[in-house]
Design an enzyme around this catalytic site. Structure first.
Site, PDB file in Angstrom:
ATOM      1  N   SER A  40       0.861  -1.180   0.000  1.00 11.26           N
ATOM      2  CA  SER A  40       0.000   0.000   0.000  1.00 11.26           C
ATOM      3  C   SER A  40       0.893   1.225   0.000  1.00 11.26           C
ATOM      4  O   SER A  40       1.929   1.241   0.674  1.00 11.26           O
ATOM      5  CB  SER A  40      -0.907   0.018   1.231  1.00 11.26           C
ATOM      6  OG  SER A  40      -1.841   1.086   1.149  1.00 11.26           O
ATOM      7  N   GLU A  46       0.976  18.288  -7.996  1.00  7.54           N
ATOM      8  CA  GLU A  46      -0.333  18.408  -8.633  1.00  7.54           C
ATOM      9  C   GLU A  46      -1.393  17.507  -7.990  1.00  7.54           C
ATOM     10  O   GLU A  46      -2.480  17.387  -8.507  1.00  7.54           O
ATOM     11  CB  GLU A  46      -0.203  18.075 -10.118  1.00  7.54           C
ATOM     12  CG  GLU A  46       0.757  18.964 -10.890  1.00  7.54           C
ATOM     13  CD  GLU A  46       2.237  18.586 -10.714  1.00  7.54           C
ATOM     14  OE1 GLU A  46       3.099  19.314 -11.235  1.00  7.54           O
ATOM     15  OE2 GLU A  46       2.518  17.549 -10.055  1.00  7.54           O
ATOM     16  N   SER A  47      -1.117  16.810  -6.897  1.00  2.25           N
ATOM     17  CA  SER A  47      -2.031  15.993  -6.086  1.00  2.25           C
ATOM     18  C   SER A  47      -1.370  14.678  -5.707  1.00  2.25           C
ATOM     19  O   SER A  47      -0.363  14.671  -5.014  1.00  2.25           O
ATOM     20  CB  SER A  47      -3.390  15.770  -6.746  1.00  2.25           C
ATOM     21  OG  SER A  47      -4.289  15.250  -5.774  1.00  2.25           O
ATOM     22  N   HIS A  79      -3.129   0.137  -3.719  1.00  4.29           N
ATOM     23  CA  HIS A  79      -3.120  -1.005  -2.794  1.00  4.29           C
ATOM     24  C   HIS A  79      -3.211  -2.258  -3.643  1.00  4.29           C
ATOM     25  O   HIS A  79      -3.986  -2.319  -4.595  1.00  4.29           O
ATOM     26  CB  HIS A  79      -4.269  -0.968  -1.798  1.00  4.29           C
ATOM     27  CG  HIS A  79      -4.124  -2.015  -0.738  1.00  4.29           C
ATOM     28  ND1 HIS A  79      -3.290  -1.859   0.351  1.00  4.29           N
ATOM     29  CD2 HIS A  79      -4.648  -3.260  -0.628  1.00  4.29           C
ATOM     30  CE1 HIS A  79      -3.338  -2.940   1.102  1.00  4.29           C
ATOM     31  NE2 HIS A  79      -4.147  -3.809   0.519  1.00  4.29           N
ATOM     32  N   CYS A  93      -4.274  17.765 -10.490  1.00  5.78           N
ATOM     33  CA  CYS A  93      -4.923  19.065 -10.532  1.00  5.78           C
ATOM     34  C   CYS A  93      -4.382  19.880 -11.707  1.00  5.78           C
ATOM     35  O   CYS A  93      -3.212  19.747 -12.080  1.00  5.78           O
ATOM     36  CB  CYS A  93      -4.680  19.831  -9.230  1.00  5.78           C
ATOM     37  SG  CYS A  93      -5.319  18.989  -7.770  1.00  5.78           S
TER      38      CYS A  93
END
Length: 443
Positions: free
Chosen positions: A55, A62-63, A68, A83
């Site tokens: 995970s 940008e985000s 997982h 973004c």
């Protein structure tokens, strides 16, 4: 662009199970997928879980990209969120599909923060700060948080490592890996279970060797079953009284990995008093002549995989046969707190073979082992007892050899057992096991 961000929900199917369990490959692939799409990577945090699964998240300017995995299904769930319009998340999608060797994938794109539904507010950003702004990170700097996690049903140990795996090979018996951890140095794992680390291995190896050597001072010939990391024979060979030490390790990759990356434990492999054999320890014991060894140390992994056969009454009976009349068997006997059922069962087995009064339990603190409390057994075929030893000689030896854990006081204190351990050893009822075990029982 009519939205603040693009969010792709991805499912990759028929991926390589091997790759889906490889935290280093996944972390590298996720970072590369972000950079290939033109994103600026700020941080990556990834955990590997035992026995399988990874995970993690890559934080980008940008985000983020998150994942997982379920290796047993060859499946990965991935979020790609960017973004603005400077980064194309579909570039990351295509990169990961190939990197994970996915047979096929499905995806759904969402537009996040649709501008037609939003109203921009003007405000003074400085008024929202209650602390000074952090200094600008150096361009191109990535903070990596890559974690190894040994996890069982109720407890887990997580160690942060460099992200660059030092060793990874599959033998016919198990997967052998070495990670460079930040807290404990290089760490050897077998099938995802911690065996030893550079910074705490001395506890295990000093306690499994010096306790019997100072209690059974007539020992001349010693046998070690398992222990391919070399730490146990390293400590035994400090004792000049030993004329011969035989090490029987089933997996040559363990020896290779430790020679390369844990040289502190593998330092004695060239000692002329050491007879190193790469073969099955169970077979060796079964073919061993009666009464050959004064001391036999069973330096085994947990009772799974190649170590499972070393936890049977048949095996311990053969060890008893191979001991001299006053010989001693030492084993690592698991944690009384971690899996109390196994702990109780093996001590009952020792007592049936060696006698009720000939079996002694002692403890040591090993931070990277489950619960941090580990046990060893001292089983005597003759009259040797671990509580009768030369304190002055032990003190002198500990100082001269520069030991880091064992000394004359620790020797005595290790046999002072907590009440719950005494209850497990003397009673061993299912009620006691349920009360103290960190792991659920099968009863």
């Amino acid at each position: 662009m009519n939205a603040l961000g693009r969010h792709i929900l991805v499912e990759f199917y028929d991926c390589s199970p091997e790759l889906m369990n490889d935290v280093v490959h996944i972390e590298n692939s996720m970072v590369a997928a972000a950079e290939t799409a033109g994103a600026t990577v700020i941080n990556s945090t990834f955990h590997h879980f035992s026995p399988y699964g990874v995970s993690g998240v890559v934080v980008i300017q940008e985000s983020h990209l998150a994942i997982h995995t379920w290796p047993e299904y060859g499946y990965a769930a991935v979020d790609l969120f960017t973004c603005g319009d400077s980064v194309d998340p579909w570039v990351s999608y295509n990169y990961l599909k190939e990197a994970f060797q996915s047979g096929h994938g499905s995806s759904m794109e969402l537009r996040r923060g649709q501008l037609s539904l939003l109203k921009r507010n003007d405000f003074n950003l400085e008024s929202l700060r209650d602390v000074s702004a952090k200094p600008q990170e150096e361009i191109g700097t990535i903070t990596r948080d890559v974690w190894f996690t040994e996890r069982d049903e109720n407890i887990a140990l997580s160690l942060k490592h460099s992200g660059n795996q030092l060793y990874k090979k599959d033998s016919p018996y198990q997967r052998v890996e070495v990670f460079e951890t930040l807290a404990y140095g290089n760490m050897l794992t077998l099938d995802g279970m911690v065996m030893c680390t550079q910074k705490d291995e001395y506890v295990y190896h000093e306690m499994i060797t010096h306790v019997p050597m100072f209690s059974h001072t007539k020992a001349k010939r010693a046998l070690v079953i398992g222990g391919g990391d070399g730490g146990t024979v390293r400590e035994l060979l400090r004792h000049e009284q030993l004329e011969e030490v035989t090490l029987v390790e089933i997996d040559e990759l363990v020896i290779e990995a430790c020679k390369l990356h844990l040289p502190e434990t593998a330092v004695a492999f060239d000692n002329p008093r050491l007879n190193l054999l790469v073969e099955d320890g169970i077979k060796y014991i079964n073919e061993c002549e009666d009464g050959r060894y004064d001391l036999i140390i069973v330096d085994s992994a947990d009772p799974v995989g190649p170590g499972e056969g070393l936890f049977t009454a048949e095996f311990y009976s053969q060890v008893h046969r191979c001991l001299t009349p006053d010989g001693v068997m030492i084993t690592q006997s698991e944690s009384p707190r971690f899996n109390s059922a196994v702990f109780v069962e093996i001590y009952e087995t020792y007592k049936q073979i060696f006698g009720q009064d000939k079996v002694h339990c002692y403890l040591a603190a090993i931070p990277t082992y489950p619960t941090g409390t580990w046990s060893f057994s001292y089983s005597s075929k003759g009259n040797s007892t671990p509580l009768t030893f030369d304190r002055e000689a032990a003190a002198r030896f500990s100082k001269e050899q520069g030991l880091k854990y064992y000394n004359e006081d620790i020797h005595m204190a290790a046999f002072a057992l907590p009440n719950f351990v005494k209850e497990l050893l003397n009673n061993g009822s299912q009620e006691a096991i349920d009360a103290y075990s960190a792991e659920p029982t099968n009863e």
